[in-house]
Design an enzyme around this catalytic site. Structure first.
Site, short mmCIF file in Angstrom:
data_model
loop_
_atom_site.label_atom_id
_atom_site.label_comp_id
_atom_site.label_asym_id
_atom_site.label_seq_id
_atom_site.Cartn_x
_atom_site.Cartn_y
_atom_site.Cartn_z
N GLU A 92 1.02 -1.36 0.10
CA GLU A 92 0.11 0.21 -0.19
C GLU A 92 0.76 1.29 0.15
O GLU A 92 0.36 2.27 -0.61
CB GLU A 92 -0.95 0.23 1.16
CG GLU A 92 -2.31 -1.00 1.13
CD GLU A 92 -3.48 -0.70 1.96
OE1 GLU A 92 -4.45 -0.88 1.86
OE2 GLU A 92 -3.07 0.31 2.98
N HIS A 138 9.20 -26.13 0.09
CA HIS A 138 8.68 -27.42 -0.61
C HIS A 138 7.23 -27.10 -1.43
O HIS A 138 6.62 -27.94 -1.67
CB HIS A 138 8.26 -28.39 0.37
CG HIS A 138 9.46 -28.79 1.23
ND1 HIS A 138 10.30 -29.81 0.81
CD2 HIS A 138 9.99 -28.12 2.25
CE1 HIS A 138 11.29 -30.08 1.68
NE2 HIS A 138 11.41 -29.07 2.82
N LYS A 153 -14.10 1.11 -2.36
CA LYS A 153 -14.68 1.32 -1.01
C LYS A 153 -16.14 2.09 -1.17
O LYS A 153 -17.10 1.82 -0.83
CB LYS A 153 -13.97 2.02 0.00
CG LYS A 153 -12.90 1.35 0.62
CD LYS A 153 -12.35 2.17 1.76
CE LYS A 153 -11.11 1.38 2.40
NZ LYS A 153 -10.40 2.56 3.33
O1 PA5 Z 1 -3.40 1.29 5.61
C1 PA5 Z 1 -4.51 1.71 5.57
O2 PA5 Z 1 -4.82 2.78 5.54
C2 PA5 Z 1 -5.65 0.80 5.34
O3 PA5 Z 1 -5.32 -0.65 5.16
C3 PA5 Z 1 -6.71 0.80 6.48
O4 PA5 Z 1 -6.11 0.28 7.64
C4 PA5 Z 1 -7.78 -0.17 6.28
O5 PA5 Z 1 -8.56 0.35 5.32
C5 PA5 Z 1 -8.86 -0.05 7.32
O6 PA5 Z 1 -9.19 1.39 7.81
P1 PA5 Z 1 -9.97 1.75 8.97
O7 PA5 Z 1 -9.05 1.88 10.19
O8 PA5 Z 1 -10.47 3.21 8.82
O9 PA5 Z 1 -10.99 1.00 9.07
#
Ligand code: PA5
Length: 463
Positions: free
Chosen positions: A290, A319, A433
């Protein structure tokens, strides 16, 4: 705290010119690494992102420890509801310090079970509820935004399940971790009277393991969070040093960036030789993916950059994966995660059976075997021109895990700078989303429901 980074198998002298980089090339790039370090330092000082400051926020630790003390003994299960950055850190810490679930032993009030609801698979959720006793479960709902559909829906189910058994006591059995003063979860938590722990605005989900996001669940299952932060603080200190011998996060960032971009390795395999670190590999997978998978650079140019992280486990995946890694496309760099001292040696009995495969191992130990297997795999990969490096943790305890996770966060931030991208946003996950919110009827998302309908129409037109 002792963590080492060994880049020798990334070097042309060892892995070959086609796939390794020379020391001279790395030395020539040192000024760029230094520039990346300074840029990260400046942004950290300006409050653009806050992860480097987390190990020093002692007040937060105090309030979490106090809460853990208040509720201790009243539960045998901690149920975390969160997803992505709001779940993976807790899992990595639990797996790292207490071990993977199948080997954690009986769960009691002294050794509570951690159940993480990080998916909306209805059969998984149902099975999880059936496996927990609401009278002995403490619920932790974690969402920085306070409105993530998966977390909200699972929480509504769990809240109802809890209320049916606990009635008015429900509010004392729930804590919320979310952005202070903001968002729907904060509003609900305040209205219902839950205990609330704030997530700093300047720390994104995947960098939040050392905020209450990771620390509250960790403290509730008995992990020493002060030691975690002590390790992370020591690593933070090292990560501000300009000397690459001291600053292993910067050295690892530099070598990874060089091998990835100059030797065309768009895939990185995180290869821990420790079941305790397998959860951390999945946490790292999110951090790297990310943070570094981005469409545009800071100049606004389209770059579509990113290195796909894969989580593997040694020796198990020797393996299942190593055949591909050695003979398949030479598009990967491997990072072995080694552990020097295991809690137990795994002594192999010395009895001999006059059978060569058995007798060779008699009297030795699993600790030796796993070490030999990792070195043998690294050697085989190197011989085939597959560049690899090794991070060695002296042991897997709170101090080392805190330091290791902080090292990887710094390394990610440094590589982001070397790529000249913003490693701290995640525009790419937003559209999916929004479609979900539109389809589930959330107010304000009507345009995405319509956009989705147009997309479906396009699909339907295809015969
Ligand atoms: O790294 C990030 O920002 C995302 O992976 C969030 O952690 C994830 O989308 C969850 O978001 P939230 O904590 O608002 O539920």
């Amino acid at each position: 705290m002792i963590i080492q980074f060994d880049e020798k198998n990334l070097l042309a002298e060892v892995a070959g010119k086609a796939n390794g980089i020379s020391r001279a090339e790395a030395e020539r790039s040192y000024p760029r690494a230094l520039k990346a370090l300074k840029a990260v330092q400046k942004q950290s000082e300006q409050g653009v992102f806050g992860f480097p400051h987390l190990p020093f926020r002692t007040q937060v630790v105090k309030s979490i420890a106090q809460y853990a003390g208040e509720v201790r003994g009243s539960y045998d299960t901690v149920c975390v509801i969160g997803i992505g950055g709001s779940a993976l850190g807790a899992w990595a810490l639990d797996c790292g310090i207490r071990g993977p679930h199948p080997v954690q032993g009986a769960f009691t009030a002294e050794h509570p079970r951690l159940v993480i609801l990080d998916n909306v698979d209805p059969s998984f959720t149902d099975a999880a509820l059936r496996s927990m006793d609401p009278h002995k479960t403490l619920v932790l709902v974690i969402a920085k935004s306070g409105g993530t559909a998966e977390t909200v829906s699972s929480f509504l189910i769990v809240r109802d399940w809890l209320e049916q058994a606990m009635g008015a006591e429900t509010k004392s059995r729930v804590a919320a971790v979310t952005t202070d003063g903001k968002g729907d979860l904060f509003e609900l938590a305040r209205a219902e009277g839950y205990r609330i722990f704030g997530i700093p605005e300047d720390v994104g989900g995947r960098f939040s393991v050392l905020t209450p996001v990771g620390l509250v669940p960790a403290a509730l299952i008995g992990i020493d969070i002060r030691k975690l932060l002590r390790g992370a603080a020591a690593m933070t200190h090292l990560s501000w040093q300009p000397d690459l011998n001291e600053n292993i996060a910067l050295r690892a960032a530099l070598y990874h960036w060089l091998v990835w971009t100059r030797k065309n390795k768009p895939i990185q395999v995180a290869f821990p030789y420790s079941n305790h670190l397998s959860g951390t590999a999945f946490w790292f997978r999110q951090l790297w993916a990310e943070s570094l998978g981005k469409a545009i650079n800071r100049k606004g140019e389209k770059v579509n950059t990113g290195q796909t992280p894969i989580a593997a486990l040694g020796t198990t995946d020797q393996h299942s994966q190593v055949q591909l890694y050695i003979e398949g496309p030479n598009d990967k760099v491997f990072t072995f995660w080694a552990v020097k001292k295991f809690d137990s040696q795994g002594k192999i009995p010395s009895r001999k059976f006059n059978l060569p495969a058995f007798d060779a191992l008699a009297g030795q130990s699993l600790a030796k075997l796993i070490d030999v297997e990792r070195r043998a795999t690294a050697a085989a990969m190197t011989e085939y021109g597959r560049p690899n490096c090794t991070v060695t943790l002296d042991r897997v305890d709170e101090e080392h895990l805190g330091a290791f996770m902080q090292m990887m966060e710094f390394q990610t931030a440094f590589v982001g700078e070397l790529l000249d991208i913003n490693a701290f946003n995640q525009e790419g996950v937003e559209l999916g989303k929004k479609f979900t919110n539109g389809l589930m009827g959330r107010k304000g998302f009507e345009q995405y429901r319509d956009q989705f309908a147009a997309y479906e129409k396009k699909r339907d037109a295809v015969k």
